[in-house]
Design a protein around this motif. Structure first.
Motif, PDB file in Angstrom:
ATOM      1  N   ALA A   1       0.816  -1.219   0.000  1.00 30.49           N
ATOM      2  CA  ALA A   1       0.000   0.000   0.000  1.00 30.49           C
ATOM      3  C   ALA A   1       0.846   1.264   0.000  1.00 30.49           C
ATOM      4  O   ALA A   1       0.341   2.356  -0.258  1.00 30.49           O
ATOM      5  CB  ALA A   1      -0.919  -0.004   1.221  1.00 30.49           C
ATOM      6  N   ALA A   2       2.136   1.141   0.311  1.00 30.32           N
ATOM      7  CA  ALA A   2       3.005   2.329   0.406  1.00 30.32           C
ATOM      8  C   ALA A   2       4.015   2.401  -0.738  1.00 30.32           C
ATOM      9  O   ALA A   2       4.969   3.173  -0.664  1.00 30.32           O
ATOM     10  CB  ALA A   2       3.734   2.318   1.744  1.00 30.32           C
ATOM     11  N   CYS A   3       3.816   1.584  -1.744  1.00 27.02           N
ATOM     12  CA  CYS A   3       4.748   1.592  -2.882  1.00 27.02           C
ATOM     13  C   CYS A   3       4.291   2.632  -3.907  1.00 27.02           C
ATOM     14  O   CYS A   3       3.485   2.326  -4.803  1.00 27.02           O
ATOM     15  CB  CYS A   3       4.821   0.204  -3.517  1.00 27.02           C
ATOM     16  N   PHE A   4       4.761   3.813  -3.759  1.00 23.99           N
ATOM     17  CA  PHE A   4       4.381   4.910  -4.658  1.00 23.99           C
ATOM     18  C   PHE A   4       5.484   5.152  -5.695  1.00 23.99           C
ATOM     19  O   PHE A   4       6.673   5.096  -5.381  1.00 23.99           O
ATOM     20  CB  PHE A   4       4.155   6.198  -3.866  1.00 23.99           C
ATOM     21  N   ASP A   5       5.070   5.426  -6.909  1.00 29.11           N
ATOM     22  CA  ASP A   5       6.035   5.842  -7.928  1.00 29.11           C
ATOM     23  C   ASP A   5       6.546   7.235  -7.569  1.00 29.11           C
ATOM     24  O   ASP A   5       5.819   8.054  -6.994  1.00 29.11           O
ATOM     25  CB  ASP A   5       5.390   5.873  -9.309  1.00 29.11           C
ATOM     26  N   ARG A   6       7.783   7.477  -7.920  1.00 30.51           N
ATOM     27  CA  ARG A   6       8.375   8.778  -7.612  1.00 30.51           C
ATOM     28  C   ARG A   6       9.002   9.357  -8.875  1.00 30.51           C
ATOM     29  O   ARG A   6       9.700   8.650  -9.616  1.00 30.51           O
ATOM     30  CB  ARG A   6       9.451   8.630  -6.525  1.00 30.51           C
ATOM     31  N   ASN A   7       8.764  10.636  -9.092  1.00 36.72           N
ATOM     32  CA  ASN A   7       9.348  11.336 -10.238  1.00 36.72           C
ATOM     33  C   ASN A   7       9.928  12.665  -9.759  1.00 36.72           C
ATOM     34  O   ASN A   7       9.270  13.398  -9.019  1.00 36.72           O
ATOM     35  CB  ASN A   7       8.289  11.613 -11.307  1.00 36.72           C
ATOM     36  N   ARG A   8      11.149  12.955 -10.189  1.00 35.38           N
ATOM     37  CA  ARG A   8      11.780  14.204  -9.777  1.00 35.38           C
ATOM     38  C   ARG A   8      12.726  14.694 -10.866  1.00 35.38           C
ATOM     39  O   ARG A   8      13.181  13.925 -11.728  1.00 35.38           O
ATOM     40  CB  ARG A   8      12.542  14.033  -8.465  1.00 35.38           C
ATOM     41  N   ALA A   9      13.035  15.985 -10.807  1.00 32.13           N
ATOM     42  CA  ALA A   9      14.007  16.614 -11.716  1.00 32.13           C
ATOM     43  C   ALA A   9      15.166  17.123 -10.880  1.00 32.13           C
ATOM     44  O   ALA A   9      14.979  17.631  -9.768  1.00 32.13           O
ATOM     45  CB  ALA A   9      13.357  17.762 -12.483  1.00 32.13           C
ATOM     46  N   ARG A  10      16.380  16.986 -11.430  1.00 32.69           N
ATOM     47  CA  ARG A  10      17.570  17.373 -10.681  1.00 32.69           C
ATOM     48  C   ARG A  10      18.549  18.108 -11.603  1.00 32.69           C
ATOM     49  O   ARG A  10      18.510  17.949 -12.842  1.00 32.69           O
ATOM     50  CB  ARG A  10      18.269  16.157 -10.062  1.00 32.69           C
ATOM     51  N   ILE A  11      19.412  18.896 -11.003  1.00 37.43           N
ATOM     52  CA  ILE A  11      20.477  19.558 -11.753  1.00 37.43           C
ATOM     53  C   ILE A  11      21.800  19.359 -11.030  1.00 37.43           C
ATOM     54  O   ILE A  11      21.842  19.137  -9.818  1.00 37.43           O
ATOM     55  CB  ILE A  11      20.214  21.073 -11.940  1.00 37.43           C
ATOM     56  N   ARG A  12      22.870  19.421 -11.801  1.00 35.62           N
ATOM     57  CA  ARG A  12      24.220  19.405 -11.240  1.00 35.62           C
ATOM     58  C   ARG A  12      25.042  20.462 -11.965  1.00 35.62           C
ATOM     59  O   ARG A  12      25.093  20.493 -13.198  1.00 35.62           O
ATOM     60  CB  ARG A  12      24.870  18.032 -11.433  1.00 35.62           C
ATOM     61  N   LEU A  13      25.687  21.337 -11.199  1.00 33.71           N
ATOM     62  CA  LEU A  13      26.511  22.413 -11.762  1.00 33.71           C
ATOM     63  C   LEU A  13      27.912  22.304 -11.193  1.00 33.71           C
ATOM     64  O   LEU A  13      28.092  22.230  -9.970  1.00 33.71           O
ATOM     65  CB  LEU A  13      25.913  23.786 -11.413  1.00 33.71           C
ATOM     66  N   ARG A  14      28.905  22.329 -12.071  1.00 33.04           N
ATOM     67  CA  ARG A  14      30.300  22.265 -11.624  1.00 33.04           C
ATOM     68  C   ARG A  14      31.147  23.230 -12.457  1.00 33.04           C
ATOM     69  O   ARG A  14      30.950  23.351 -13.661  1.00 33.04           O
ATOM     70  CB  ARG A  14      30.851  20.842 -11.746  1.00 33.04           C
ATOM     71  N   LEU A  15      32.069  23.891 -11.786  1.00 33.09           N
ATOM     72  CA  LEU A  15      32.940  24.861 -12.453  1.00 33.09           C
ATOM     73  C   LEU A  15      34.312  24.791 -11.801  1.00 33.09           C
ATOM     74  O   LEU A  15      34.429  24.810 -10.567  1.00 33.09           O
ATOM     75  CB  LEU A  15      32.381  26.273 -12.333  1.00 33.09           C
ATOM     76  N   GLY A  16      35.356  24.692 -12.636  1.00 38.57           N
ATOM     77  CA  GLY A  16      36.699  24.554 -12.077  1.00 38.57           C
ATOM     78  C   GLY A  16      37.748  25.322 -12.840  1.00 38.57           C
ATOM     79  O   GLY A  16      37.584  25.671 -14.017  1.00 38.57           O
ATOM     80  N   LEU A  17      38.826  25.628 -12.157  1.00 40.06           N
ATOM     81  CA  LEU A  17      39.988  26.307 -12.731  1.00 40.06           C
ATOM     82  C   LEU A  17      41.229  25.546 -12.288  1.00 40.06           C
ATOM     83  O   LEU A  17      41.434  25.307 -11.095  1.00 40.06           O
ATOM     84  CB  LEU A  17      40.061  27.754 -12.247  1.00 40.06           C
ATOM     85  N   GLU A  18      42.049  25.165 -13.260  1.00 40.50           N
ATOM     86  CA  GLU A  18      43.280  24.455 -12.936  1.00 40.50           C
ATOM     87  C   GLU A  18      44.372  24.848 -13.919  1.00 40.50           C
ATOM     88  O   GLU A  18      44.089  25.267 -15.048  1.00 40.50           O
ATOM     89  CB  GLU A  18      43.059  22.952 -12.955  1.00 40.50           C
ATOM     90  N   GLY A  19      45.602  24.722 -13.491  1.00 41.80           N
ATOM     91  CA  GLY A  19      46.708  25.089 -14.365  1.00 41.80           C
ATOM     92  C   GLY A  19      48.046  24.996 -13.677  1.00 41.80           C
ATOM     93  O   GLY A  19      48.168  24.545 -12.527  1.00 41.80           O
ATOM     94  N   LYS A  20      49.064  25.449 -14.392  1.00 40.75           N
ATOM     95  CA  LYS A  20      50.441  25.374 -13.905  1.00 40.75           C
ATOM     96  C   LYS A  20      50.792  26.637 -13.136  1.00 40.75           C
ATOM     97  O   LYS A  20      50.668  27.738 -13.661  1.00 40.75           O
ATOM     98  CB  LYS A  20      51.396  25.188 -15.083  1.00 40.75           C
ATOM     99  N   LEU A  21      51.260  26.456 -11.923  1.00 36.86           N
ATOM    100  CA  LEU A  21      51.766  27.599 -11.162  1.00 36.86           C
ATOM    101  C   LEU A  21      53.150  27.981 -11.657  1.00 36.86           C
ATOM    102  O   LEU A  21      53.511  29.149 -11.710  1.00 36.86           O
ATOM    103  CB  LEU A  21      51.801  27.254  -9.676  1.00 36.86           C
ATOM    104  N   ASN A  22      53.939  26.986 -11.996  1.00 33.93           N
ATOM    105  CA  ASN A  22      55.253  27.160 -12.619  1.00 33.93           C
ATOM    106  C   ASN A  22      55.600  25.840 -13.291  1.00 33.93           C
ATOM    107  O   ASN A  22      54.729  25.004 -13.496  1.00 33.93           O
ATOM    108  CB  ASN A  22      56.313  27.605 -11.593  1.00 33.93           C
ATOM    109  N   GLU A  23      56.851  25.641 -13.613  1.00 30.77           N
ATOM    110  CA  GLU A  23      57.236  24.439 -14.341  1.00 30.77           C
ATOM    111  C   GLU A  23      57.109  23.176 -13.510  1.00 30.77           C
ATOM    112  O   GLU A  23      57.058  22.074 -14.051  1.00 30.77           O
ATOM    113  CB  GLU A  23      58.679  24.576 -14.856  1.00 30.77           C
ATOM    114  N   ASP A  24      57.041  23.317 -12.191  1.00 29.37           N
ATOM    115  CA  ASP A  24      57.026  22.138 -11.322  1.00 29.37           C
ATOM    116  C   ASP A  24      55.707  21.929 -10.583  1.00 29.37           C
ATOM    117  O   ASP A  24      55.450  20.819 -10.105  1.00 29.37           O
ATOM    118  CB  ASP A  24      58.151  22.233 -10.282  1.00 29.37           C
ATOM    119  N   PHE A  25      54.886  22.969 -10.467  1.00 28.24           N
ATOM    120  CA  PHE A  25      53.678  22.863  -9.651  1.00 28.24           C
ATOM    121  C   PHE A  25      52.423  23.132 -10.485  1.00 28.24           C
ATOM    122  O   PHE A  25      52.396  24.053 -11.312  1.00 28.24           O
ATOM    123  CB  PHE A  25      53.711  23.857  -8.486  1.00 28.24           C
ATOM    124  N   THR A  26      51.408  22.340 -10.264  1.00 26.92           N
ATOM    125  CA  THR A  26      50.084  22.589 -10.809  1.00 26.92           C
ATOM    126  C   THR A  26      49.086  22.621  -9.650  1.00 26.92           C
ATOM    127  O   THR A  26      49.340  22.049  -8.581  1.00 26.92           O
ATOM    128  CB  THR A  26      49.657  21.504 -11.811  1.00 26.92           C
TER     129      THR A  26
END
Length: 553
Positions: free
Chosen positions: A171-196
């Protein structure tokens, strides 16, 4: 004709006109004398009258001619006077203009001097501007050189998700429907010749209707809670030392992406471990063995001010094997020992603890039992657990310890169809510190399996990737809080997954994933069960459909 010539001509014409006028004035006198002579002489004839008339007419014509000449003379004199006045005016204007020109010439000389001085200043300014522009170009080039060492990346995912699970009489088995989002933003790079280095931000989650960052295995945000703003926080931040003189060495610290080969069986793809990693890699010239990699792992997951810290320490070893021109295999073995893992059990979720015995009349009241606070809002807790401590100090703990012994074989086969390579990932994992949860079961529940086969790729526009995965994870094979969050249950589960991904554009993917899973043994402690499932009944399959649209940049 010049002005002087016009004046002389006018004077000559005037003299001629005056002489003619004298002749005209003398003509009447001669006529009178003739009349007087005729009066004294013979009678006047008709011919004489006619002659007289003709003479008068001639004189009249002469008078008219003289009058016309006088008018012409007056006109000439008037023109001569006007010409003289114009000449005087022109001379005055010329003198004024000459004075003005002389003044303007003086002003022009001053202006020329000023212009020459201005040109000198302009040339100097242009020289300064050119030098300044060169300096600016150097600065801009330096900034561009600095910025070119960094890369901005991220993605946006919109997901529609549906759940279906039922059994006869539920009696408690209900269908479920939902909408979701995922947002990701990144910055990466070389600090110098040896470090990132790099840093990423990502969406968080909601717990009990309130923003929360306590779910380490999901960056999804459900579109709900009355249009509230969504949470976002730092998802990664790290520094890597990879010396240019020793490319084979890489040292990383912080919160970083996985540096070793793993599958969702042990760690969810959205989880980013924290701590340190030391990696040594070597390319080999062997015909069959192309490379070798060894890593040290120190994952720090719970530090306390007074007490024993919690961590996971271990290592990972992998190699690339080439079998002919079409088949390559990357075998990986990872061992990871979880120290003081009971902190996870205590933070995972509240548990009903035994209540103190009711005191006898007159005895002091016992100390109330404090329920543990839920800190980790991740997967439902499905490992075997026990109660340790006495009274208010009672806590939940794992029955088993955890040391992952994980072997993965990642096989890639180049098929005759260039855009449809075949890939098979086979994984066997065992918890070397597992214990049987007596008397519930005599088995250690320590093994897990993962198989994932796929055709296709995700490189070029309109590429298609089709795959199927199967997982079987026993109750204490892995810690239930950190592995794949989309499984029917984190452990004590059997799971199927079918998926299709279509690369609409180079940076846009449409995907369909169908998860079908059920609990292995619904009678085990902390087992995931369908709502109201009768004791001893088999957990029905949970169907979970996901429709994804992903944009990457």
């Amino acid at each position: 004709m010049t002005t002087k010539l016009r004046i002389v001509t006018a004077m000559a014409a005037g003299a001629m006109l005056m002489a003619s006028a004298a002749n005209v004035n003398a003509a009447p006198a001669r006529h009178k004398r003739a009349v007087r002579r005729s009066a004294a002489g013979p009678a006047v004839t008709a011919a004489d009258v006619r002659e007289l008339r003709d003479a008068l007419a001639a004189q009249q014509r002469q008078i008219q001619a003289l009058q016309q000449q006088l008018q012409q003379r007056d006109t000439v004199f008037a023109e001569a006077g006007e010409t003289a006045r114009q000449a005087q005016t022109a001379a005055a204007d010329a003198a004024s203009k000459a004075a003005a020109v002389e003044s303007v010439a003086g002003q022009n000389a001053a202006a020329v001097t000023e212009i020459q001085s201005g040109l000198t200043d302009i040339k100097q300014n242009q020289t300064n501007i050119a030098l300044s522009a060169q300096d600016d170009q150097k600065k801009i080039a330096a900034v561009e050189s600095y910025l070119s060492r960094f890369r901005l990346s991220g993605d946006v995912r919109v997901r529609g998700e549906s759940f279906f699970q039922s059994y006869p009489g539920c009696a408690a088995c209900f269908d479920r429907n939902r909408a979701r989002i995922r947002l990701r933003l990144g910055l990466e790079g070389k600090l110098n010749e040896d470090f990132t280095a790099g840093m990423y931000i990502a969406t968080g989650g909601v717990v009990n209707g309130a923003p929360s960052f306590t779910d380490p295995i999901s960056t999804n945000e459900t579109l709900t809670s009355f249009f509230e703003r969504k949470t976002i926080g730092f998802d990664r931040g790290w520094i890597t030392y990879n010396p240019s003189a020793h490319k084979w060495l890489s040292l990383t610290g912080g919160k970083f992406a996985y540096s070793w080969n793993r599958t969702p069986l042990t760690f969810d793809s959205d989880l980013n471990p924290e701590g340190f990693n030391e990696k040594v890699s070597r390319e080999l010239a062997n015909r069959y063995v192309k490379s070798f990699t060894a890593q040290g792992l120190q994952l720090l997951f719970n530090e306390v001010a007074a007490g024993i810290d919690s961590n996971a320490l271990g290592g990972s070893f992998s190699s690339k094997l080439q079998l002919g021109s079409r088949v390559s295999i990357v075998p990986t073995y990872t061992v990871l020992n979880w120290n003081s893992a009971d902190a996870i059990a205590q933070a995972a979720s509240p548990v009903t603890l035994p209540q103190p015995v009711t005191p006898a009349p007159g005895s002091p009241l016992p100390t109330p039992v404090t329920q543990p606070v839920r800190i980790i809002n991740a997967n439902a807790f499905t490992n075997a657990s026990r109660i340790v401590g006495v009274g208010a100090a009672q806590k939940r703990a794992f029955v088993s310890g955890f040391m992952y012994s994980d072997f993965i074989a990642d096989t890639n086969v180049v098929t005759p169809w260039k855009r449809y390579p075949f890939r098979l990932i086979a994984e066997y994992e065992q918890n070397l510190r597992a214990k049987a949860n007596l008397p519930t079961t005599t088995s250690k529940q320590d093994k897990a399996y993962w198989f994932d086969g796929s055709f296709g790729q995700q490189k070029d526009k309109h590429d298609l990737l089709v795959g199927y995965a199967f997982a079987r994870i026993e109750q204490d094979a892995v810690i239930s809080q950190f592995n794949e969050s989309d499984l029917r249950a984190a452990t004590n589960v059997v799971q199927h997954r079918a998926y299709v991904n279509w690369l609409i554009e180079k940076n846009t993917t449409a995907g369909l994933t169908w998860w079908v899973g059920r609990t292995l043994n619904a009678n085990l402690q902390n087992a995931a069960r369908a709502p109201g499932l009768p004791a001893g009944a088999q957990d029905p399959f949970l169907n979970r459909l996901q429709f994804d649209l992903i944009y990457k940049f």
